[in-house]
Design a protein around this motif. Structure first.
Motif, PDB file in Angstrom:
ATOM      1  N   SER A   9       0.840  -1.192   0.000  1.00 24.72           N
ATOM      2  CA  SER A   9       0.000   0.000   0.000  1.00 24.72           C
ATOM      3  C   SER A   9       0.879   1.248   0.000  1.00 24.72           C
ATOM      4  CB  SER A   9      -0.907   0.007   1.233  1.00 24.72           C
ATOM      5  OG  SER A   9      -1.586   1.249   1.352  1.00 24.72           O
ATOM      6  N   SER A  10       0.445   2.280  -0.710  1.00 25.64           N
ATOM      7  CA  SER A  10       1.173   3.544  -0.724  1.00 25.64           C
ATOM      8  C   SER A  10       0.672   4.504   0.349  1.00 25.64           C
ATOM      9  CB  SER A  10       1.046   4.207  -2.098  1.00 25.64           C
ATOM     10  OG  SER A  10      -0.319   4.453  -2.408  1.00 25.64           O
ATOM     11  N   ALA A  11      -0.318   4.074   1.118  1.00 25.37           N
ATOM     12  CA  ALA A  11      -0.888   4.935   2.159  1.00 25.37           C
ATOM     13  C   ALA A  11       0.054   5.023   3.355  1.00 25.37           C
ATOM     14  CB  ALA A  11      -2.239   4.392   2.596  1.00 25.37           C
ATOM     15  N   ASN A  12       0.129   6.194   3.957  1.00 24.25           N
ATOM     16  CA  ASN A  12       0.916   6.377   5.165  1.00 24.25           C
ATOM     17  C   ASN A  12       0.038   6.194   6.394  1.00 24.25           C
ATOM     18  OD1 ASN A  12       3.261   7.005   3.748  1.00 24.25           O
ATOM     19  ND2 ASN A  12       2.799   9.182   3.690  1.00 24.25           N
ATOM     20  N   PRO A  13       0.568   5.617   7.458  1.00 22.65           N
ATOM     21  CA  PRO A  13      -0.243   5.384   8.656  1.00 22.65           C
ATOM     22  C   PRO A  13      -0.472   6.682   9.427  1.00 22.65           C
ATOM     23  CG  PRO A  13       2.030   4.781   9.084  1.00 22.65           C
ATOM     24  CD  PRO A  13       1.954   5.149   7.628  1.00 22.65           C
ATOM     25  N   ASP A  14      -1.420   6.642  10.315  1.00 24.18           N
ATOM     26  CA  ASP A  14      -1.675   7.776  11.200  1.00 24.18           C
ATOM     27  C   ASP A  14      -0.750   7.709  12.413  1.00 24.18           C
ATOM     28  OD1 ASP A  14      -3.777   8.781   9.628  1.00 24.18           O
ATOM     29  OD2 ASP A  14      -5.216   7.416  10.591  1.00 24.18           O
ATOM     30  N   LEU A  15      -0.374   8.853  12.915  1.00 30.92           N
ATOM     31  CA  LEU A  15       0.431   8.907  14.135  1.00 30.92           C
ATOM     32  C   LEU A  15      -0.345   8.258  15.277  1.00 30.92           C
ATOM     33  CD1 LEU A  15       3.019  10.027  15.481  1.00 30.92           C
ATOM     34  CD2 LEU A  15       1.698  12.085  16.024  1.00 30.92           C
ATOM     35  N   GLY A  16       0.320   7.349  15.984  1.00 33.45           N
ATOM     36  CA  GLY A  16      -0.321   6.662  17.103  1.00 33.45           C
ATOM     37  C   GLY A  16      -1.044   5.392  16.718  1.00 33.45           C
ATOM     38  N   ALA A  17      -1.101   5.081  15.429  1.00 34.88           N
ATOM     39  CA  ALA A  17      -1.791   3.867  14.986  1.00 34.88           C
ATOM     40  C   ALA A  17      -0.977   2.625  15.341  1.00 34.88           C
ATOM     41  CB  ALA A  17      -2.021   3.917  13.479  1.00 34.88           C
ATOM     42  N   LEU A  18      -1.673   1.525  15.558  1.00 33.98           N
ATOM     43  CA  LEU A  18      -1.003   0.261  15.821  1.00 33.98           C
ATOM     44  C   LEU A  18      -0.429  -0.305  14.519  1.00 33.98           C
ATOM     45  CD1 LEU A  18      -3.441  -1.578  18.272  1.00 33.98           C
ATOM     46  CD2 LEU A  18      -1.291  -0.436  18.834  1.00 33.98           C
ATOM     47  N   SER A  19       0.674  -1.023  14.653  1.00 39.31           N
ATOM     48  CA  SER A  19       1.285  -1.684  13.497  1.00 39.31           C
ATOM     49  C   SER A  19       1.807  -3.041  13.935  1.00 39.31           C
ATOM     50  CB  SER A  19       2.427  -0.838  12.917  1.00 39.31           C
ATOM     51  OG  SER A  19       3.463  -0.707  13.878  1.00 39.31           O
ATOM     52  N   VAL A  20       1.950  -3.936  12.974  1.00 38.00           N
ATOM     53  CA  VAL A  20       2.494  -5.269  13.239  1.00 38.00           C
ATOM     54  C   VAL A  20       3.660  -5.491  12.288  1.00 38.00           C
ATOM     55  CG1 VAL A  20       2.030  -7.746  13.338  1.00 38.00           C
ATOM     56  CG2 VAL A  20       0.217  -6.110  13.887  1.00 38.00           C
ATOM     57  N   VAL A  21       4.802  -5.897  12.839  1.00 29.01           N
ATOM     58  CA  VAL A  21       5.957  -6.249  12.022  1.00 29.01           C
ATOM     59  C   VAL A  21       5.996  -7.773  11.918  1.00 29.01           C
ATOM     60  CG1 VAL A  21       8.455  -6.152  11.742  1.00 29.01           C
ATOM     61  CG2 VAL A  21       7.232  -4.214  12.748  1.00 29.01           C
ATOM     62  N   VAL A  22       5.837  -8.291  10.714  1.00 27.47           N
ATOM     63  CA  VAL A  22       5.886  -9.733  10.488  1.00 27.47           C
ATOM     64  C   VAL A  22       7.206 -10.042   9.793  1.00 27.47           C
ATOM     65  CG1 VAL A  22       4.739 -11.738   9.494  1.00 27.47           C
ATOM     66  CG2 VAL A  22       3.385  -9.771  10.245  1.00 27.47           C
ATOM     67  N   ALA A  23       8.044 -10.821  10.450  1.00 26.67           N
ATOM     68  CA  ALA A  23       9.371 -11.157   9.936  1.00 26.67           C
ATOM     69  C   ALA A  23       9.553 -12.668  10.004  1.00 26.67           C
ATOM     70  CB  ALA A  23      10.445 -10.419  10.728  1.00 26.67           C
ATOM     71  N   ALA A  24      10.808 -13.129   9.933  1.00 24.89           N
ATOM     72  CA  ALA A  24      11.059 -14.574   9.959  1.00 24.89           C
ATOM     73  C   ALA A  24      12.358 -14.881  10.678  1.00 24.89           C
ATOM     74  CB  ALA A  24      11.103 -15.134   8.540  1.00 24.89           C
ATOM     75  N   GLU A  25      12.384 -16.019  11.324  1.00 25.00           N
ATOM     76  CA  GLU A  25      13.565 -16.540  12.014  1.00 25.00           C
ATOM     77  C   GLU A  25      13.776 -17.968  11.538  1.00 25.00           C
ATOM     78  OE1 GLU A  25      16.697 -15.960  14.797  1.00 25.00           O
ATOM     79  OE2 GLU A  25      14.997 -14.584  14.696  1.00 25.00           O
ATOM     80  N   GLN A  26      14.810 -18.175  10.705  1.00 23.67           N
ATOM     81  CA  GLN A  26      15.061 -19.489  10.124  1.00 23.67           C
ATOM     82  C   GLN A  26      13.830 -20.013   9.390  1.00 23.67           C
ATOM     83  OE1 GLN A  26      18.021 -21.095  10.149  1.00 23.67           O
ATOM     84  NE2 GLN A  26      19.000 -19.461  11.310  1.00 23.67           N
ATOM     85  N   GLY A  27      13.128 -19.106   8.711  1.00 23.29           N
ATOM     86  CA  GLY A  27      11.952 -19.484   7.950  1.00 23.29           C
ATOM     87  C   GLY A  27      10.661 -19.485   8.739  1.00 23.29           C
ATOM     88  N   VAL A  28      10.759 -19.426  10.077  1.00 23.82           N
ATOM     89  CA  VAL A  28       9.562 -19.427  10.919  1.00 23.82           C
ATOM     90  C   VAL A  28       9.104 -17.985  11.140  1.00 23.82           C
ATOM     91  CG1 VAL A  28       8.618 -20.055  13.161  1.00 23.82           C
ATOM     92  CG2 VAL A  28      10.308 -21.534  12.060  1.00 23.82           C
ATOM     93  N   ALA A  29       7.830 -17.725  10.887  1.00 28.09           N
ATOM     94  CA  ALA A  29       7.309 -16.369  10.995  1.00 28.09           C
ATOM     95  C   ALA A  29       7.357 -15.864  12.434  1.00 28.09           C
ATOM     96  CB  ALA A  29       5.874 -16.318  10.477  1.00 28.09           C
ATOM     97  N   THR A  30       7.638 -14.579  12.587  1.00 24.72           N
ATOM     98  CA  THR A  30       7.611 -13.914  13.881  1.00 24.72           C
ATOM     99  C   THR A  30       6.733 -12.675  13.757  1.00 24.72           C
ATOM    100  OG1 THR A  30       9.502 -12.449  13.446  1.00 24.72           O
ATOM    101  CG2 THR A  30       9.984 -14.650  14.325  1.00 24.72           C
ATOM    102  N   ALA A  31       6.253 -12.182  14.881  1.00 25.70           N
ATOM    103  CA  ALA A  31       5.397 -10.999  14.858  1.00 25.70           C
ATOM    104  C   ALA A  31       5.695 -10.121  16.064  1.00 25.70           C
ATOM    105  CB  ALA A  31       3.917 -11.405  14.855  1.00 25.70           C
ATOM    106  N   ALA A  32       5.624  -8.813  15.863  1.00 32.41           N
ATOM    107  CA  ALA A  32       5.832  -7.850  16.942  1.00 32.41           C
ATOM    108  C   ALA A  32       4.835  -6.712  16.773  1.00 32.41           C
ATOM    109  CB  ALA A  32       7.255  -7.312  16.928  1.00 32.41           C
ATOM    110  N   LEU A  33       4.210  -6.330  17.876  1.00 36.31           N
ATOM    111  CA  LEU A  33       3.238  -5.249  17.863  1.00 36.31           C
ATOM    112  C   LEU A  33       3.927  -3.938  18.225  1.00 36.31           C
ATOM    113  CD1 LEU A  33       0.195  -4.515  17.598  1.00 36.31           C
ATOM    114  CD2 LEU A  33       0.011  -4.901  20.074  1.00 36.31           C
ATOM    115  N   GLY A  34       3.585  -2.876  17.522  1.00 33.57           N
ATOM    116  CA  GLY A  34       4.182  -1.580  17.802  1.00 33.57           C
ATOM    117  C   GLY A  34       3.207  -0.453  17.545  1.00 33.57           C
TER     118      GLY A  34
END
Length: 291
Positions: A99-124
């Motif tokens: 998406s080309s949309a920018n988030p709002d200040l204070g909005a929740l976000s989730v970072v979805v990454a990987a560790e040895q192929g296994v998905a990880t998630a972090a809330l921010g």
């Protein structure tokens, strides 16, 4: 009586888990020489990852969420925007729409990454939203977005999602903060890397040193590439650049940052002091050779 939190929190938790589950097929681990990072399937056969987390040499392999591991080739990389593009068989992954949309200040976000192929998630939380800016290496970033979250080194290059599940960019490490490379920047840079394998940068053919003048800051020419565009325009060693396109020079760094992809082929007016005498030179910016 049931409290509002008793229903709201489980609903929020389920929604976040669903967002992560839908994104997992696009997330990969990127393994290069003594380096681990995350990435995502941008298009069929193409992976986007963080350039800074990618080793400068050696083989690159991709591990998908189903455990499949395949060798990849570097299709292109841009140090200035921290974007690298890899070619690999992505038949076991799923491309993600940015998406080309920018988030709002204070909005929740989730970072979805990987560790040895296994998905990880972090809330921010989105802690800063600003306008277009240039990185310290001169790359043009479409928006300044910072996250208040934790990002492990192996998770750099992971996807940043908004609360609706839209992928808004890639998470990378900045200076003492977590940055988001926006979707608009990724689309623009990755498209050029897919086509050309590199991002063109402007070239003057000059070695410059900042100097303090009575009326401001200048850039002294310490060396001149005889085959470069500045030499062809008549710039000489010992000249002091004091102006750029009819504006007073604010520093060497700002001058170098102006040599982005769109600068190649453009003509600039340079104000120079040569032996205390003013000189005006028109210079056609060249293209820096790939190193």
């Amino acid at each position: 009586m049931t409290s509002p939190a008793a229903s709201t929190l489980p609903s929020l938790s389920s929604a976040l888990a669903d967002i992560v589950a839908r994104t997992r097929p696009a997330i990969v681990s990127v393994h290069s020489h003594r380096s681990r990072a995350s990435g995502f399937v941008w298009k069929s056969g193409l992976i986007v990852t963080a350039d800074e987390a990618l080793a400068d040499e050696g083989e690159v392999s991709i591990r998908f969420s189903d455990g499949t591991e395949r060798a990849a080739q570097i299709a292109g990389r841009d140090h200035t925007t921290d974007i690298a593009l890899l070619r690999v068989d992505t038949s076991t992954g799923a491309p993600i729409s940015l998406s080309s949309a920018n988030p709002d200040l204070g909005a929740l976000s989730v970072v979805v990454a990987a560790e040895q192929g296994v998905a990880t998630a972090a809330l921010g939380m989105v802690s800063l939203v600003g306008g277009r800016w240039r990185s310290m290496r001169g790359g043009e970033i479409d928006a300044r977005i910072e996250l208040d979250t934790r990002l492990r080194r192996h998770h750099e290059g992971g996807l940043v999602l908004n609360a609706s599940g839209e992928a808004i960019g890639m998470a990378v490490h900045g200076v003492r903060r977590i940055l988001v490379i926006p979707g608009a920047t990724i689309e623009r840079v990755a498209t050029r890397l897919e086509t050309h394998g590199r991002i063109a940068r402007g070239y003057l053919g000059l070695g410059l040193q900042p100097v303090e003048l009575d009326d401001g800051i200048g850039a002294m020419v310490m060396s001149v590439d005889r085959a470069g565009p500045a030499a062809a325009a008549g710039v000489q060693q010992g000249d002091i650049i004091v102006g750029w396109n009819n504006e007073k020079l604010s520093g060497v760094r700002s001058l170098l940052r102006s040599l982005g992809p769109d600068s190649v082929g453009s003509i600039v007016d340079i104000a120079i002091r040569r032996a205390s005498e003013p000189v005006q030179i028109k210079l056609t910016i060249g293209e820096r050779a790939e190193t």
